[in-house]
Structures are given as C-alpha cells and as structure tokens.
Design a protein around this motif. Sequence first.
Motif, mmCIF file in Angstrom:
data_model
loop_
_atom_site.group_PDB
_atom_site.id
_atom_site.type_symbol
_atom_site.label_atom_id
_atom_site.label_comp_id
_atom_site.label_asym_id
_atom_site.label_seq_id
_atom_site.Cartn_x
_atom_site.Cartn_y
_atom_site.Cartn_z
ATOM 1 N N SER A 129 1.561 -0.265 2.897
ATOM 2 C CA SER A 129 2.134 -1.608 2.742
ATOM 3 C C SER A 129 1.403 -2.433 1.698
ATOM 4 C CB SER A 129 2.097 -2.348 4.086
ATOM 5 O OG SER A 129 2.952 -1.741 5.008
ATOM 6 N N GLU A 130 0.078 -2.369 1.720
ATOM 7 C CA GLU A 130 -0.740 -3.180 0.827
ATOM 8 C C GLU A 130 -0.535 -2.785 -0.634
ATOM 9 O OE1 GLU A 130 -3.321 -5.957 -0.588
ATOM 10 O OE2 GLU A 130 -2.827 -5.743 1.534
ATOM 11 N N GLU A 131 -0.457 -1.495 -0.912
ATOM 12 C CA GLU A 131 -0.345 -1.009 -2.283
ATOM 13 C C GLU A 131 1.075 -1.123 -2.833
ATOM 14 O OE1 GLU A 131 -3.240 2.677 -2.679
ATOM 15 O OE2 GLU A 131 -2.173 2.698 -0.771
ATOM 16 N N GLY A 132 2.058 -0.932 -1.962
ATOM 17 C CA GLY A 132 3.437 -0.965 -2.432
ATOM 18 C C GLY A 132 3.755 0.224 -3.320
ATOM 19 N N ILE A 133 4.687 0.033 -4.237
ATOM 20 C CA ILE A 133 5.136 1.111 -5.121
ATOM 21 C C ILE A 133 4.824 0.741 -6.571
ATOM 22 C CG2 ILE A 133 7.130 2.428 -5.928
ATOM 23 C CD1 ILE A 133 8.433 1.821 -3.212
ATOM 24 N N PRO A 134 3.889 1.418 -7.220
ATOM 25 C CA PRO A 134 3.544 1.091 -8.610
ATOM 26 C C PRO A 134 4.612 1.556 -9.583
ATOM 27 C CG PRO A 134 2.347 3.047 -7.906
ATOM 28 C CD PRO A 134 3.085 2.541 -6.704
ATOM 29 N N GLY A 135 4.630 0.944 -10.752
ATOM 30 C CA GLY A 135 5.498 1.401 -11.821
ATOM 31 C C GLY A 135 6.847 0.728 -11.905
ATOM 32 N N LEU A 136 7.069 -0.328 -11.129
ATOM 33 C CA LEU A 136 8.327 -1.066 -11.209
ATOM 34 C C LEU A 136 8.157 -2.168 -12.251
ATOM 35 C CD1 LEU A 136 9.102 -1.372 -7.386
ATOM 36 C CD2 LEU A 136 9.748 0.459 -8.968
ATOM 37 N N LYS A 137 8.795 -2.013 -13.378
ATOM 38 C CA LYS A 137 8.564 -2.895 -14.521
ATOM 39 C C LYS A 137 8.811 -4.362 -14.172
ATOM 40 C CE LYS A 137 9.580 -3.326 -19.462
ATOM 41 N NZ LYS A 137 10.351 -2.772 -20.602
ATOM 42 N N ILE A 139 7.565 -5.945 -11.811
ATOM 43 C CA ILE A 139 7.495 -6.180 -10.368
ATOM 44 C C ILE A 139 6.146 -5.756 -9.784
ATOM 45 C CG2 ILE A 139 8.549 -5.657 -8.129
ATOM 46 C CD1 ILE A 139 10.337 -7.317 -9.936
ATOM 47 N N SER A 140 5.680 -4.571 -10.174
ATOM 48 C CA SER A 140 4.415 -4.061 -9.634
ATOM 49 C C SER A 140 3.533 -3.547 -10.765
ATOM 50 C CB SER A 140 4.683 -2.936 -8.624
ATOM 51 O OG SER A 140 5.348 -1.847 -9.226
ATOM 52 N N ASN A 141 2.306 -3.177 -10.411
ATOM 53 C CA ASN A 141 1.345 -2.709 -11.411
ATOM 54 C C ASN A 141 1.806 -1.406 -12.062
ATOM 55 O OD1 ASN A 141 -0.380 -4.851 -10.801
ATOM 56 N ND2 ASN A 141 -1.431 -3.685 -9.207
ATOM 57 N N SER A 142 1.295 -1.152 -13.248
ATOM 58 C CA SER A 142 1.624 0.076 -13.970
ATOM 59 C C SER A 142 1.179 1.300 -13.183
ATOM 60 C CB SER A 142 0.935 0.072 -15.338
ATOM 61 O OG SER A 142 1.029 1.349 -15.943
ATOM 62 N N ARG A 143 1.905 2.400 -13.359
ATOM 63 C CA ARG A 143 1.509 3.658 -12.726
ATOM 64 C C ARG A 143 0.266 4.249 -13.385
ATOM 65 N NH1 ARG A 143 6.852 7.262 -12.717
ATOM 66 N NH2 ARG A 143 7.004 6.494 -14.854
ATOM 67 N N GLU A 144 0.027 3.900 -14.648
ATOM 68 C CA GLU A 144 -1.124 4.427 -15.395
ATOM 69 C C GLU A 144 -1.171 5.955 -15.315
ATOM 70 O OE1 GLU A 144 -4.539 2.429 -13.848
ATOM 71 O OE2 GLU A 144 -4.024 0.514 -14.778
ATOM 72 N N HIS A 195 5.691 9.638 -5.418
ATOM 73 C CA HIS A 195 4.542 10.461 -5.073
ATOM 74 C C HIS A 195 3.751 10.808 -6.325
ATOM 75 C CE1 HIS A 195 2.815 14.602 -3.973
ATOM 76 N NE2 HIS A 195 2.080 13.695 -3.350
ATOM 77 N N GLU A 196 2.425 10.658 -6.234
ATOM 78 C CA GLU A 196 1.533 10.974 -7.343
ATOM 79 C C GLU A 196 2.033 10.337 -8.644
ATOM 80 O OE1 GLU A 196 1.358 15.245 -7.079
ATOM 81 O OE2 GLU A 196 -0.300 15.172 -5.647
ATOM 82 N N LYS A 197 2.463 9.079 -8.510
ATOM 83 C CA LYS A 197 2.891 8.251 -9.642
ATOM 84 C C LYS A 197 4.179 8.752 -10.295
ATOM 85 C CE LYS A 197 -1.833 6.751 -10.573
ATOM 86 N NZ LYS A 197 -2.887 6.584 -11.579
ATOM 87 N N GLU A 198 4.907 9.620 -9.614
ATOM 88 C CA GLU A 198 6.179 10.110 -10.128
ATOM 89 C C GLU A 198 7.326 9.682 -9.225
ATOM 90 O OE1 GLU A 198 6.879 14.055 -11.713
ATOM 91 O OE2 GLU A 198 4.733 14.468 -11.576
#
Length: 273
Positions: A129-137, A139-144, A195-198
Amino acid sequence: MRIWSARSAWLVDVNRQCLVSGRVAGDAMPFVALSYKYGSGPWFKITSAATLSRLQVPGSLETVEMLAKISPMLKHAMYLTTQLGERFLWADVLCIPHHDTATTTEQLKLMGAIYANAIVTIIALDTDSEEGIPGLKGISNSREMKQVVVPFGTEKIVARPYDVGTTMFQRGKLYNTRGWTYQECMLSCRKVVFHEKELKWVCSCNFWGEGRATGLDIQEHDYQYFNRQMDSILTGLPDTAPLNEIFTEFNYRELSNDADALPAISGLLSVLS
C-alpha cells in the motif's frame, strides 16, 4: 470455471470520485478489482455509518482530507481503472464497510466470486500500500528500470533481468506469501500485473510482457502457472495430486487473522467442489 455471479456491496466510481452501490437493479456493472499486499500502514478503512454516507457524495474521494488518508496503492489503482477505460473499481478498504459486521462477513464469503466476476484484476506483486505502483507518468515515481540493451545487427536486444526458469508468481515473494491473495489470483480471469518494474498481461489464453518479443515461443509460460493445477480438476477427473498441490501452497501462506483461513479460500473451494 462455472463461476456464480456476485455483486459487491460497494464499488468506487472513479469518474464521480465516490462510492456507489454494487447492488443496483438491472445488469451487473463491470468492474476492475485490485489485489495487493495491504502492508502495515494505518491506512483508511470505513469504520462508521457516517463515513460510509459521506463517501457516497460525488467528489468525496478527491478532497484534501481523503487524499491524505487513502494509500498510494489505492490512488494508483483508481488512476489505472480510468486508463483501462473502465468506471468502477473494487478495492477491499473502500468496498467493505468494516463497521457493519453482517455485510463484512457476507463480503468476505463472496471474495472469490468478486474476483472471478471482475473483468480484470490489477495485481501488484512486489509493492504494498505504501509504495503503490511505480511508473505511472505524472502519478507515481519513475520505475528507474535498468535494462541491458545489446546491439544485434540493425536491431537491439533487451535482456530480461531475471531467471526464465521461474514464473513471476513464484518470484513475487511479497505478494506470494499472503493468504488472501491466493484465491484472488487463482480466480481472476484476466490480470494486469506489475512486477519487477514491468507491466504484464496474463489471461487463460496468453501472456504478454514488456521484456518479451511478440510471438516469441518461450518456455516460462507464466499464464499457465495456476491453470496447470486446475485443468484436470475442472475436467471432473478424480485427480488428487493437483488438489494436494493447491492446499499445500495455500497452507504455506500467512494470515494476519487465523480465523480468515477458511474465508480466504472458500471461493476456490466452491469452484473445486
């Protein structure tokens, strides 16, 4: 799987930013479901009738007060629902009124059917919950993402960052240890998996992933990870080996409340029966 139809008590209307009844007359409303690890944060839950009433007011979920209370995971799932072209989202923290014991008990018994009736389930395999889903332009932090790109003639090959000998569900340790997520994933007919930034797509017919060439014949077969356990059972054959495998995998899972052991698999048991 001969899944019975089920309607949730409440759904999140991502267009109007409020809760709406999932039991309206007429055809059932198509909805997206969210499956994830809740985590340890003190995130918002509906604990009173007054709160439930207030959240039915259009725009109530986008107030400053509510945005501070709901988790990044829920915010990201609401955004993804709109990107999928859908209007309604089912997420446990907003769609199960915890102050109403009777409704909560009923909804917990229907959990398997709710996920089976969702048109698609958003699954976060390695964030909570705290981290959420990265990579949403925007909206959320970059997937890096760190990818190995190898020149190959006039083409480029992107190397996959993990062992192809194991499936993503086996590698998703954060998600894969929780009891409730087992039947949620087993009974969801279509999955959008992070999963795993994908970003990956899994259904009963195919598997698509960002790190995989279209049409490539691969041996991993992520989309068959759960189906292989269910196939012989659903044909009606008296094969106890896959049944034993299902029970064994579930029994290794963790539950915050031991009393949830039966509700967390009751929907799957109904299908197996």
